[in-house]
Design an enzyme around this catalytic site. Structure first.
Site, mmCIF file in Angstrom:
data_model
loop_
_atom_site.group_PDB
_atom_site.id
_atom_site.type_symbol
_atom_site.label_atom_id
_atom_site.label_comp_id
_atom_site.label_asym_id
_atom_site.label_seq_id
_atom_site.Cartn_x
_atom_site.Cartn_y
_atom_site.Cartn_z
ATOM 1 N N ARG A 103 0.863 -1.169 0.074
ATOM 2 C CA ARG A 103 0.006 -0.068 -0.008
ATOM 3 C C ARG A 103 0.777 1.124 0.286
ATOM 4 N NH1 ARG A 103 -5.360 1.098 3.434
ATOM 5 N NH2 ARG A 103 -6.144 -0.213 1.863
ATOM 6 N N HIS A 130 -7.331 0.456 -6.401
ATOM 7 C CA HIS A 130 -7.350 -0.322 -5.263
ATOM 8 C C HIS A 130 -7.965 -1.762 -5.954
ATOM 9 C CE1 HIS A 130 -7.858 -1.652 -1.363
ATOM 10 N NE2 HIS A 130 -8.551 -1.058 -0.907
ATOM 11 N N GLN A 133 -10.145 -4.462 -3.657
ATOM 12 C CA GLN A 133 -11.361 -3.983 -3.239
ATOM 13 C C GLN A 133 -12.498 -4.226 -4.247
ATOM 14 O OE1 GLN A 133 -12.136 -2.028 -0.374
ATOM 15 N NE2 GLN A 133 -13.970 -2.689 -1.156
ATOM 16 N N ASP A 223 -17.574 6.294 -1.543
ATOM 17 C CA ASP A 223 -16.492 6.373 -1.019
ATOM 18 C C ASP A 223 -16.251 7.721 -0.316
ATOM 19 O OD1 ASP A 223 -13.778 5.827 -0.006
ATOM 20 O OD2 ASP A 223 -12.935 5.876 -1.934
ATOM 21 N N CYS A 262 -16.489 0.936 0.162
ATOM 22 C CA CYS A 262 -15.367 0.190 0.741
ATOM 23 C C CYS A 262 -15.061 0.427 2.147
ATOM 24 C CB CYS A 262 -14.101 0.698 -0.103
ATOM 25 S SG CYS A 262 -13.948 2.478 -0.155
ATOM 26 N N ARG A 290 -13.608 -9.394 1.337
ATOM 27 C CA ARG A 290 -12.089 -8.976 1.165
ATOM 28 C C ARG A 290 -11.116 -10.138 1.458
ATOM 29 N NH1 ARG A 290 -10.202 -3.744 1.019
ATOM 30 N NH2 ARG A 290 -8.460 -4.797 0.331
HETATM 31 N N1 CP Z 1 -11.225 -0.577 2.019
HETATM 32 C C1 CP Z 1 -10.094 -0.727 2.800
HETATM 33 O O1 CP Z 1 -8.933 -0.879 1.904
HETATM 34 O O2 CP Z 1 -10.124 -0.442 3.957
HETATM 35 P P1 CP Z 1 -8.559 0.047 4.718
HETATM 36 O O3 CP Z 1 -8.013 1.164 4.343
HETATM 37 O O4 CP Z 1 -9.066 -0.160 6.193
HETATM 38 O O5 CP Z 1 -7.648 -1.404 4.526
HETATM 39 N N1 NVA Z 2 -10.219 6.244 -1.518
HETATM 40 C C1 NVA Z 2 -10.010 5.786 -0.175
HETATM 41 C C2 NVA Z 2 -9.907 4.338 -0.084
HETATM 42 C C3 NVA Z 2 -9.777 3.781 1.207
HETATM 43 C C4 NVA Z 2 -9.820 2.333 1.520
HETATM 44 C C5 NVA Z 2 -8.462 6.332 0.172
HETATM 45 O O1 NVA Z 2 -7.640 6.118 -0.773
HETATM 46 O O2 NVA Z 2 -8.312 6.929 1.275
#
Ligand code: CP
Ligand code: NVA
Length: 306
Positions: A103, A130, A133, A223, A262, A290
């Site tokens: 990440r 992502h 997701q 989101d 998400c 997930r």
């Molecule tokens: N939806 C998602 O990726 O959640 P986190 O940021 O908690 O991993």
């Molecule tokens: N769009 C959000 C998704 C988190 C899972 C972010 O990038 O913070």
């Protein structure tokens, strides 16, 4: 062949279906209390530059259920810092582990890691996309509706990493995707052009009208308006997105649609409590999936190596 999952289109529709089939089989066994150690001794490395609940824990749990182990590397590991180069970090880490989930703040960081890694690298979220997701979301939608082809998914909110991934996976799996977002927060021209290249026949639409966007939809998705890393834009975004809140008034235009998010959610901003806690919401199941879908993805990738 070494496979990385950096963007959703790194898997073909056929391969996504193969991952879903493995996921479903392992989910059924898990629900029956079976955690077959299919990959004993295999190690998953997680390299995270941003916070996470779902992605981190679902991947770690999935790897343990498969009989392996997971090692989490946060800030102290010095990834993408002055401590050492991404190339040195990636070449060394991939000597120790069998799969890496990353990440990153910048999408290019994951690309640089994958370029030097001798094991598969999976994108666990970047500013650009992502993929895991979106795979879990369509797996969840199919579990409810029984099919995907011909359905519409409407994303109401920012044309962000999650929206981009859903547009691609919907296109791959024969679904129509509609984005309802204010001017300035829709997809950019570079991404539109990329979509036309990779999915020339896909039905992907954009509008500024949320009510029109949810007509005949199977799923309303939203989101956060301010993603991780965009905190300085929070006030501007709150103003721009206010007419795009998913609330009971909007959901009345599509009474049979599911609600998805998400997570994490900013309740009272992009979604109201009555919708996210209401009978159309599947957000907890979506989060649970997930783990099942990533377990399928890990089993698919590790199965190719063995
Ligand atoms: N939806 C998602 O990726 O959640 P986190 O940021 O908690 O991993
Ligand atoms: N769009 C959000 C998704 C988190 C899972 C972010 O990038 O913070």
């Amino acid at each position: 062949m070494l496979r990385h999952i950096i963007v959703p289109e790194d898997l073909t529709a056929h391969e996504i279906e193969a991952v879903f089939a493995i996921s479903k089989d392992l989910e059924t066994k898990y629900d029956a209390g079976l955690r077959e150690p299919l990959f004993p001794g295999r190690v998953l490395g997680l390299v995270f530059e941003k916070p996470s609940l779902r992605t981190r824990v679902s991947f770690e749990a999935a790897m343990v259920h498969l009989g392996g182990a997971a090692v989490f590397l946060g800030d102290e590991a010095g990834f993408s810092s002055s401590r050492e180069s991404i190339a040195d970090f990636g070449r060394v880490l991939s000597e120790y582990v069998d799969v890496i989930v990353c990440r990153s703040k910048a999408h290019e960081t994951i690309q640089s890691l994958a370029a030097v890694s001798s094991v598969p690298v999976i994108n666990g979220l970047s500013d650009y996309c992502h993929p895991c997701q979106a795979f879990a979301d369509l797996y969840t939608l199919r579990a409810h509706v029984g099919r995907l082809a011909g359905l519409t998914l409407t994303f109401v909110g920012d044309g962000n990493n999650v929206a981009r991934s859903l547009a691609v996976v919907c296109g791959l799996l024969g679904m129509r995707f509609v984005l309802a977002a204010p001017e300035g927060f829709q997809f950019d021209e570079a991404f539109r052009s990329h979509l036309r290249d990779i999915l020339p026949n896909a039905e992907i639409e954009e509008t500024t009208d949320p009510v029109a966007a949810v007509q005949d939809t199977s799923c309303v998705y939203t989101d956060v308006w301010t993603s991780m890393g965009q905190e300085k834009e929070r006030l501007e975004r709150q103003q721009a997105f206010r007419p795009y809140q998913v609330n009971t008034a909007l959901m009345r235009h599509c009474p049979d649609a599911l609600f998805m998010h998400c997570l994490p959610a900013r309740r009272g901003e992009e979604v109201t409590d009555d919708v996210i806690d209401g009978s159309c919401s599947v957000v907890v199941e979506e989060a649970a999936n997930r783990m099942h879908v990533q377990k399928g993805l890990l089993a698919w990738l590790l199965g190719q190596q063995s």
